[in-house]
Motif scaffolding. Structure first.
Motif, PDB file in Angstrom:
ATOM      1  N   HIS A  27     -42.842 -60.449  55.551  1.00 56.41           N
ATOM      2  CA  HIS A  27     -43.235 -59.511  54.500  1.00 56.41           C
ATOM      3  C   HIS A  27     -44.258 -58.488  54.973  1.00 56.41           C
ATOM      4  O   HIS A  27     -45.193 -58.128  54.248  1.00 56.41           O
ATOM      5  CB  HIS A  27     -43.755 -60.260  53.275  1.00 56.41           C
ATOM      6  N   ASN A  29     -43.666 -59.583  44.545  1.00 57.35           N
ATOM      7  CA  ASN A  29     -42.208 -59.655  44.616  1.00 57.35           C
ATOM      8  C   ASN A  29     -41.609 -59.554  43.223  1.00 57.35           C
ATOM      9  O   ASN A  29     -40.515 -60.033  42.964  1.00 57.35           O
ATOM     10  CB  ASN A  29     -41.774 -60.970  45.268  1.00 57.35           C
ATOM     11  N   SER A  30     -42.344 -58.889  42.293  1.00 61.23           N
ATOM     12  CA  SER A  30     -41.912 -58.846  40.895  1.00 61.23           C
ATOM     13  C   SER A  30     -40.904 -57.737  40.605  1.00 61.23           C
ATOM     14  O   SER A  30     -40.251 -57.761  39.567  1.00 61.23           O
ATOM     15  CB  SER A  30     -43.127 -58.681  39.975  1.00 61.23           C
ATOM     16  N   SER A  31     -40.782 -56.758  41.502  1.00 61.46           N
ATOM     17  CA  SER A  31     -39.907 -55.621  41.218  1.00 61.46           C
ATOM     18  C   SER A  31     -38.462 -55.852  41.653  1.00 61.46           C
ATOM     19  O   SER A  31     -37.581 -55.066  41.331  1.00 61.46           O
ATOM     20  CB  SER A  31     -40.447 -54.372  41.922  1.00 61.46           C
ATOM     21  N   LYS A  32     -38.198 -56.930  42.329  1.00 64.13           N
ATOM     22  CA  LYS A  32     -36.863 -57.215  42.836  1.00 64.13           C
ATOM     23  C   LYS A  32     -35.931 -57.636  41.701  1.00 64.13           C
ATOM     24  O   LYS A  32     -36.292 -58.446  40.851  1.00 64.13           O
ATOM     25  CB  LYS A  32     -36.952 -58.335  43.883  1.00 64.13           C
ATOM     26  N   GLU A  33     -34.725 -57.060  41.658  1.00 57.97           N
ATOM     27  CA  GLU A  33     -33.749 -57.406  40.632  1.00 57.97           C
ATOM     28  C   GLU A  33     -33.200 -58.810  40.896  1.00 57.97           C
ATOM     29  O   GLU A  33     -32.772 -59.125  41.997  1.00 57.97           O
ATOM     30  CB  GLU A  33     -32.600 -56.383  40.627  1.00 57.97           C
ATOM     31  N   ARG A  34     -33.201 -59.647  39.842  1.00 59.54           N
ATOM     32  CA  ARG A  34     -32.731 -61.026  39.993  1.00 59.54           C
ATOM     33  C   ARG A  34     -31.864 -61.398  38.796  1.00 59.54           C
ATOM     34  O   ARG A  34     -32.056 -60.910  37.684  1.00 59.54           O
ATOM     35  CB  ARG A  34     -33.912 -61.993  40.098  1.00 59.54           C
ATOM     36  N   TRP A  53     -32.070 -70.064  45.168  1.00 56.93           N
ATOM     37  CA  TRP A  53     -32.498 -69.338  43.979  1.00 56.93           C
ATOM     38  C   TRP A  53     -32.555 -70.161  42.699  1.00 56.93           C
ATOM     39  O   TRP A  53     -33.341 -69.865  41.801  1.00 56.93           O
ATOM     40  CB  TRP A  53     -31.597 -68.128  43.763  1.00 56.93           C
ATOM     41  N   ASP A 111     -39.738 -66.309  48.012  1.00 54.84           N
ATOM     42  CA  ASP A 111     -39.088 -65.352  48.910  1.00 54.84           C
ATOM     43  C   ASP A 111     -39.520 -65.526  50.368  1.00 54.84           C
ATOM     44  O   ASP A 111     -39.220 -64.677  51.206  1.00 54.84           O
ATOM     45  CB  ASP A 111     -39.390 -63.919  48.463  1.00 54.84           C
ATOM     46  N   VAL A 161     -42.008 -65.675  40.956  1.00 51.76           N
ATOM     47  CA  VAL A 161     -42.284 -64.239  40.920  1.00 51.76           C
ATOM     48  C   VAL A 161     -43.707 -64.020  40.418  1.00 51.76           C
ATOM     49  O   VAL A 161     -44.117 -64.602  39.416  1.00 51.76           O
ATOM     50  CB  VAL A 161     -41.283 -63.507  40.002  1.00 51.76           C
TER      51      VAL A 161
END
Length: 334
Positions: free
Chosen positions: A80, A5-10, A222, A229, A18
């Motif tokens: 997922h 889940n590291s590519s998700k913009e946060r 968050w 996630d 992450v």
């Protein structure tokens, strides 16, 4: 294939756990699988990355002091991509529960306790199954205070937690460890002194016995370091209440639907042993990472000074934490 889940913009302040692809593989490799009968020492303090029905018969009988179950509710849910739970008819869902609940109950000690989470739709179906195999002591109602609004119905803001035991005359329950610190709205004094409450700079508080209505626990979000996630993650504070009340220090807590690892993590933070089963390797990796983090950080949000604090009392909790820290360092003498 395991997807991180590291590519998700946060946002910069987002504290959601992450992991990169390599980290997921590393932490997932720490998990175990079962292919034959095991003894207690083979599975204690482990995450079992496997389908529950593939490994349940290999687990040792009566090894758990407490079992916490947060099964798939009877809803369409995508976990997922690894597991997609499809809503069933009533009889099919009951058959699904019957396929694993008696097997899970076999793992509980004769004087152990078991908690089963559910929503309003699955609650009566789950109750109809568990009442056949054990004694239901109480129903806890958790006010989640979060959920999607509904234009043609009331928003679903509650969940049930069934409290069950094998022997209603012999089970562990430590009520003193789960008392709650609540604000006093109308402080009553006797001879000019507070009666059953404390006056502090941060407000007036009373230590009270817990009820079966829990309105002091928020769903992880968050800005909380425990957040992942996982779509149905339970709060550490909620699980802490179950463990402190129903598992002795050093006892064993088992979770057959571990998810992102909350039950195991809280058990570790509170000085209990743990074992959990999780089918999704991504979730199992999150669990192992959180267990690693718990080695250096045993904090549970909302639980401080040996009591559970109500919502919106963070300032008072922080002040108490500073006092406790200074006492431990020998800087404060009262």
């Amino acid at each position: 294939m395991v997807i991180s889940n590291s590519s998700k913009e946060r946002a910069g302040r987002n504290r959601t756990l992450v992991l990169s692809d390599s980290e997921v593989r590393e932490y997932a490799s720490r998990c175990i699988t079962l292919t034959s009968e095991t003894k207690e020492n083979d599975v204690i303090d482990s995450t079992i990355n496997q389908d529950l029905l593939e490994c349940i018969d290999y687990l040792p009988s009566r090894f758990a002091d407490l079992i916490v179950i947060d099964p798939p509710y009877n809803l369409d849910k995508d976990f997922h991509g690894k597991v997609k739970f499809k809503k069933m008819g009533t009889s099919a869902y009951i058959s699904y529960l019957e396929s694993w609940f008696p097997k899970v109950l076999r793992l509980l000690k004769d004087n152990g306790s078991l908690y089963v989470c559910c929503d309003w739709k699955s609650s009566p179906l789950i109750y109809s199954v568990i009442v056949k195999y054990c004694t239901v002591i109480n129903r806890i109602t958790w006010q989640r205070e979060k959920g999607r609004g509904a234009k043609h119905n009331w928003k679903n803001g509650m969940e049930d937690i069934w409290f069950c035991v094998k022997d209603e005359d012999d089970y562990y329950f430590d009520v003193d460890s789960v008392k709650q610190k609540r604000r006093v709205i109308a402080p009553y004094k006797e001879e000019g002194k507070p009666k059953d409450w404390q006056e502090t700079d941060e407000g007036n508080f009373r230590i009270t016995y817990p009820s079966n209505f829990w309105d002091d626990i928020s769903i992880p979000y968050w800005s909380m370091p425990e957040n992942t996630d996982h779509p149905t993650q339970k709060p550490e504070k909620l699980v802490a209440k179950l463990i402190l009340a129903s598992c002795p220090q050093g006892g064993v807590v088992f979770d057959p639907f571990l998810g992102s690892g909350t039950t195991s993590v809280v058990a570790k933070k509170l000085g209990r042993r743990y074992c959990g089963v999780e089918i999704n390797p991504l979730y199992a990796a999150w669990a192992e990472k959180r267990l690693e983090l718990a080695e250096s950080n045993t904090e549970i949000q909302g639980y401080n000074g040996g009591v559970f604090w109500e919502r919106n009392s963070l300032a008072a909790q922080k002040k108490l934490k500073k006092v406790i820290t200074k006492e431990a360092q020998g800087e404060l003498f009262l």
